[in-house]
Scaffold this active site. Structure first.
Site, PDB file in Angstrom:
ATOM      1  N   LYS A   1       0.845  -1.201   0.000  1.00 35.76           N
ATOM      2  CA  LYS A   1       0.000   0.000   0.000  1.00 35.76           C
ATOM      3  C   LYS A   1       0.872   1.239   0.000  1.00 35.76           C
ATOM      4  O   LYS A   1       1.552   1.528   0.981  1.00 35.76           O
ATOM      5  CB  LYS A   1      -0.916   0.047   1.219  1.00 35.76           C
ATOM      6  CG  LYS A   1      -1.961   1.166   1.067  1.00 35.76           C
ATOM      7  CD  LYS A   1      -2.792   1.388   2.319  1.00 35.76           C
ATOM      8  CE  LYS A   1      -2.191   2.439   3.227  1.00 35.76           C
ATOM      9  NZ  LYS A   1      -2.021   3.768   2.608  1.00 35.76           N
TER      10      LYS A   1
ATOM     11  N   GLU B   1       3.445   7.298  15.952  1.00 35.22           N
ATOM     12  CA  GLU B   1       2.077   7.150  16.465  1.00 35.22           C
ATOM     13  C   GLU B   1       1.336   6.006  15.751  1.00 35.22           C
ATOM     14  O   GLU B   1       0.766   5.119  16.385  1.00 35.22           O
ATOM     15  CB  GLU B   1       1.378   8.495  16.222  1.00 35.22           C
ATOM     16  CG  GLU B   1      -0.008   8.622  16.718  1.00 35.22           C
ATOM     17  CD  GLU B   1      -0.703   9.814  16.034  1.00 35.22           C
ATOM     18  OE1 GLU B   1      -0.016  10.683  15.452  1.00 35.22           O
ATOM     19  OE2 GLU B   1      -1.934   9.843  16.078  1.00 35.22           O
TER      20      GLU B   1
ATOM     21  N   GLU C   1       9.621   1.227  10.560  1.00 34.71           N
ATOM     22  CA  GLU C   1      10.576   2.318  10.333  1.00 34.71           C
ATOM     23  C   GLU C   1       9.856   3.607  10.674  1.00 34.71           C
ATOM     24  O   GLU C   1       8.999   4.054   9.913  1.00 34.71           O
ATOM     25  CB  GLU C   1      10.986   2.360   8.860  1.00 34.71           C
ATOM     26  CG  GLU C   1      11.868   1.233   8.417  1.00 34.71           C
ATOM     27  CD  GLU C   1      13.192   1.255   9.140  1.00 34.71           C
ATOM     28  OE1 GLU C   1      13.699   2.356   9.441  1.00 34.71           O
ATOM     29  OE2 GLU C   1      13.711   0.170   9.420  1.00 34.71           O
TER      30      GLU C   1
ATOM     31  N   CYS D   1      12.989  10.751   7.184  1.00 34.86           N
ATOM     32  CA  CYS D   1      12.931  10.326   8.595  1.00 34.86           C
ATOM     33  C   CYS D   1      14.288  10.467   9.273  1.00 34.86           C
ATOM     34  O   CYS D   1      14.357  10.689  10.476  1.00 34.86           O
ATOM     35  CB  CYS D   1      12.372   8.921   8.724  1.00 34.86           C
ATOM     36  SG  CYS D   1      13.026   7.781   7.534  1.00 34.86           S
TER      37      CYS D   1
ATOM     38  N   GLU E   1       9.415  15.516  15.903  1.00 35.89           N
ATOM     39  CA  GLU E   1       9.741  15.416  14.478  1.00 35.89           C
ATOM     40  C   GLU E   1       8.856  16.389  13.701  1.00 35.89           C
ATOM     41  O   GLU E   1       7.636  16.297  13.733  1.00 35.89           O
ATOM     42  CB  GLU E   1       9.520  13.990  13.976  1.00 35.89           C
ATOM     43  CG  GLU E   1       9.964  13.831  12.536  1.00 35.89           C
ATOM     44  CD  GLU E   1       9.837  12.408  12.012  1.00 35.89           C
ATOM     45  OE1 GLU E   1       8.786  11.782  12.218  1.00 35.89           O
ATOM     46  OE2 GLU E   1      10.801  11.932  11.389  1.00 35.89           O
TER      47      GLU E   1
HETATM   48  P1  ADP Z   1       2.776  10.388   7.672  1.00 33.08           P
HETATM   49  O1  ADP Z   1       2.413  11.233   8.855  1.00 33.08           O
HETATM   50  O2  ADP Z   1       4.194  10.422   7.281  1.00 33.08           O
HETATM   51  O3  ADP Z   1       1.818  10.473   6.521  1.00 33.08           O
HETATM   52  P2  ADP Z   1       1.506   8.044   8.647  1.00 33.08           P
HETATM   53  O4  ADP Z   1       2.070   7.205   9.719  1.00 33.08           O
HETATM   54  O5  ADP Z   1       0.268   8.798   8.914  1.00 33.08           O
HETATM   55  O6  ADP Z   1       2.699   8.935   8.207  1.00 33.08           O
HETATM   56  O7  ADP Z   1       1.243   7.176   7.349  1.00 33.08           O
HETATM   57  C1  ADP Z   1       2.173   6.303   6.798  1.00 33.08           C
HETATM   58  C2  ADP Z   1       1.424   5.183   6.106  1.00 33.08           C
HETATM   59  O8  ADP Z   1       0.615   4.507   7.053  1.00 33.08           O
HETATM   60  C3  ADP Z   1       0.479   5.622   4.992  1.00 33.08           C
HETATM   61  O9  ADP Z   1       0.492   4.651   3.967  1.00 33.08           O
HETATM   62  C4  ADP Z   1      -0.855   5.649   5.692  1.00 33.08           C
HETATM   63  O10 ADP Z   1      -1.938   5.446   4.811  1.00 33.08           O
HETATM   64  C5  ADP Z   1      -0.723   4.473   6.631  1.00 33.08           C
HETATM   65  N1  ADP Z   1      -1.581   4.530   7.824  1.00 33.08           N
HETATM   66  C6  ADP Z   1      -2.042   5.616   8.475  1.00 33.08           C
HETATM   67  N2  ADP Z   1      -2.806   5.260   9.524  1.00 33.08           N
HETATM   68  C7  ADP Z   1      -2.828   3.894   9.547  1.00 33.08           C
HETATM   69  C8  ADP Z   1      -3.430   2.922  10.383  1.00 33.08           C
HETATM   70  N3  ADP Z   1      -4.197   3.250  11.430  1.00 33.08           N
HETATM   71  N4  ADP Z   1      -3.208   1.617  10.108  1.00 33.08           N
HETATM   72  C9  ADP Z   1      -2.430   1.254   9.075  1.00 33.08           C
HETATM   73  N5  ADP Z   1      -1.851   2.121   8.246  1.00 33.08           N
HETATM   74  C10 ADP Z   1      -2.033   3.428   8.462  1.00 33.08           C
END
Ligand code: ADP
Ligand code: MG
Length: 498
Positions: free
Chosen positions: A196, A252, A271, A305, A402
């Protein structure tokens, strides 16, 4: 950002990328077919430099993830991938690398359109992605178990086997490199995969899916499922038939993935974020240190990162280094990602831009000195100036959280112990750097820093042989390097009585 500079790279690659974007109909790759989402829902991705919609993409949700997991499971159990000759599997990975290189410019333009990185940087990232696939192609024929010492009445050996179905979830900041650093080892080790891309910049990953599809890998080995985190991503993390999850993103969400994965005890690699210390001692080569430190916080608009966002400078040099950093950073070309001379493009989204600017306010109100930048550039696109704070204290919010933007905190230190202490005063531990001409000090400090990666007299150089991963809250497990093979395999020990 003139029309003239827009066309600087363009020509064939530019046109190919635009034609592909405009051809519409971006779908999900499941079981070897490009299909619409079951819900028929779509979402849009935008160009963060112009705020224009680029195209619509089918939006995977729980039911589509189910289909993809089913396809990946069938492919895995049929042995069509893990059961074939390692030489044949290696050849597929080489072909993926070749295909990426053949389409390097087109992929780079696509990535620059979708997530805003300067084209010169995108090109280097695309070649890194190809290099990663080639590196993992080399591994395929070298993954093996062991024969274990025992007495004459027994035979004990280990098999190194794939995990099975791997769910791979990526962030948007270096899409193809992240796709390669997860798909590469997953496929090399004989796993099947559901990948994804992030919802903010899915296009280059979808195009990679097309290239992989054209190489006729067995159906279901690689599935691509664009969609949102809380729906598609969460479904991947929760799914009872996924064996392993690899995630890149925020700490988070990483914690949430770890919880969701406990349902069926998925193997997990994460990561996550960083707040990496970059330490300059008085005996450093200052020209190189300053130049690399600017790249360290400005590259990819700071959306890296392992960005070097906490610059620790010996107190005797603090003012001088601050001046030199500002001199250099103020010459940075901020502008259209497609212009050849651009060094910094926009941030990924309005939300991200607002977040970064709110950290600038936090820095000012906490009493750090804003030496340069701190504002949006223009009123179209999410451009933010390179921003430098000096006299920062390590406890301030801008030195602890960050930001994921081009914001540097310069923090003075007294001596080596003070530098190490302050460098480690963070909940993160992804990367760090030390600049000194004293070799003993370099290695002493490298050992003392609690971080998955340390650079000496350089910043942010990578190589597929070098693993990345987090101490503390920067992650779980390692990617790249030999350790990644362990992260995508499991061992089985076998004992036979003779
Ligand atoms: P950023 O803040 O860098 O966008 P995120 O951690 O929000 O990082 O997102 C990184 C990836 O994780 C994206 O592909 C996002 O769609 C996915 N993602 C966000 N929330 C969830 C979740 N609750 N479960 C699984 N994947 C998630
Ligand atoms: Mg986009």
């Amino acid at each position: 950002m003139s029309a003239a500079s827009e066309t600087a790279t363009s020509t064939k690659a530019h046109r190919a990328a635009l034609d592909w974007i405009r051809s519409g109909g971006k779908r999900l790759l499941i079981g070897g077919e490009w299909i619409e989402a079951l819900s028929k829902k779509t979402f849009t991705t935008i160009n963060p430099a112009t705020e224009e919609v680029l195209t619509e993409i089918s939006e995977a949700d729980t039911a589509d993830i189910d289909l993809a997991v089913h396809a990946a499971r069938q492919a895995f159990e049929s042995d069509s991938w893990s059961g074939i000759s390692p030489h044949a599997r290696a050849k597929y990975l080489v072909r993926i690398a070749d295909a990426i290189e053949r389409h390097a410019e087109e992929l780079a333009v696509l990535e620059s359109f979708d997530m805003g990185a300067p084209i010169a940087y995108s090109i280097t990232r695309v070649h890194s992605a190809a290099e990663l696939f080639r590196y993992y192609a080399g591994w395929v024929t070298k993954i093996h178990g062991t024969t274990n010492p025992t007495d004459n009445s027994r035979f004990i050996y280990t098999l190194r086997e794939p995990m099975g179905v791997c769910a791979l979830i990526n962030a948007w900041n270096v899409p193809l490199v992240m796709a390669a650093s997860k798909l590469g080892p997953a496929l090399a080790c004989g796993n099947t995969a559901i990948l994804k891309p992030a919802e903010q910049a899915p296009l280059s990953t979808i195009r990679l899916g097309e290239l992989i599809h054209s190489l006729e890998l067995p159906p279901g080995v690689v599935n691509i499922v664009p969609g949102f985190g809380p729906t598609a991503g969460a479904a991947m993390a929760l799914h009872g038939d996924v064996d392993k999850i690899a995630f890149t993103g925020s700490t988070e969400v990483g914690k949430r993935i770890l919880q969701a994965s406990s349902g069926n005890m998925k193997k997990v690699t994460l990561e996550l974020g960083g707040k990496s210390p970059n330490i300059i001692f008085p005996d450093a080569d200052l020209d190189r240190a300053v130049e690399s430190s600017v790249i360290g916080f400005c590259r990819n608009s700071g959306q890296v990162c392992s960005a070097g966002t906490r610059l620790f400078v010996h107190e005797s040099l603090h003012d001088k280094v601050t001046r030199r950093i500002c001199n250099l950073a103020s010459q940075y070309q901020v502008g259209s990602p497609l212009a050849q001379d651009t060094q910094m493009g926009p941030l990924i989204s309005r939300k991200q831009m607002e977040r970064v600017l709110s950290y600038v306010d936090a820095g000012k109100s906490e009493g750090a000195r804003l030496m340069m930048g701190g504002s949006r550039v223009g009123d179209i696109g999410y451009f933010v100036q390179p921003t430098v704070f000096s006299n920062v204290e390590n406890a301030m919010q801008i030195a602890q959280e960050e930001i994921f933007g081009p914001v540097l905190s310069i923090i003075p230190f007294k001596d080596e112990d003070d530098a190490v202490l302050k460098g480690n005063e963070t909940s993160y531990g992804l990367a760090a750097a030390v600049w000194t001409s004293d070799a003993s000090r370099a290695h002493r400090v490298a050992r003392a820093l609690k971080s998955g990666r340390v650079w000496i007299n350089t910043y942010a150089e990578t190589d597929p042989v070098m693993s990345i991963g987090g101490y503390k809250q920067s992650g779980y497990g390692r990617e790249m390097g030999a350790e990644s093979i362990e992260a995508y395999t499991q061992t089985k020990s076998v004992l036979m009585r003779l």
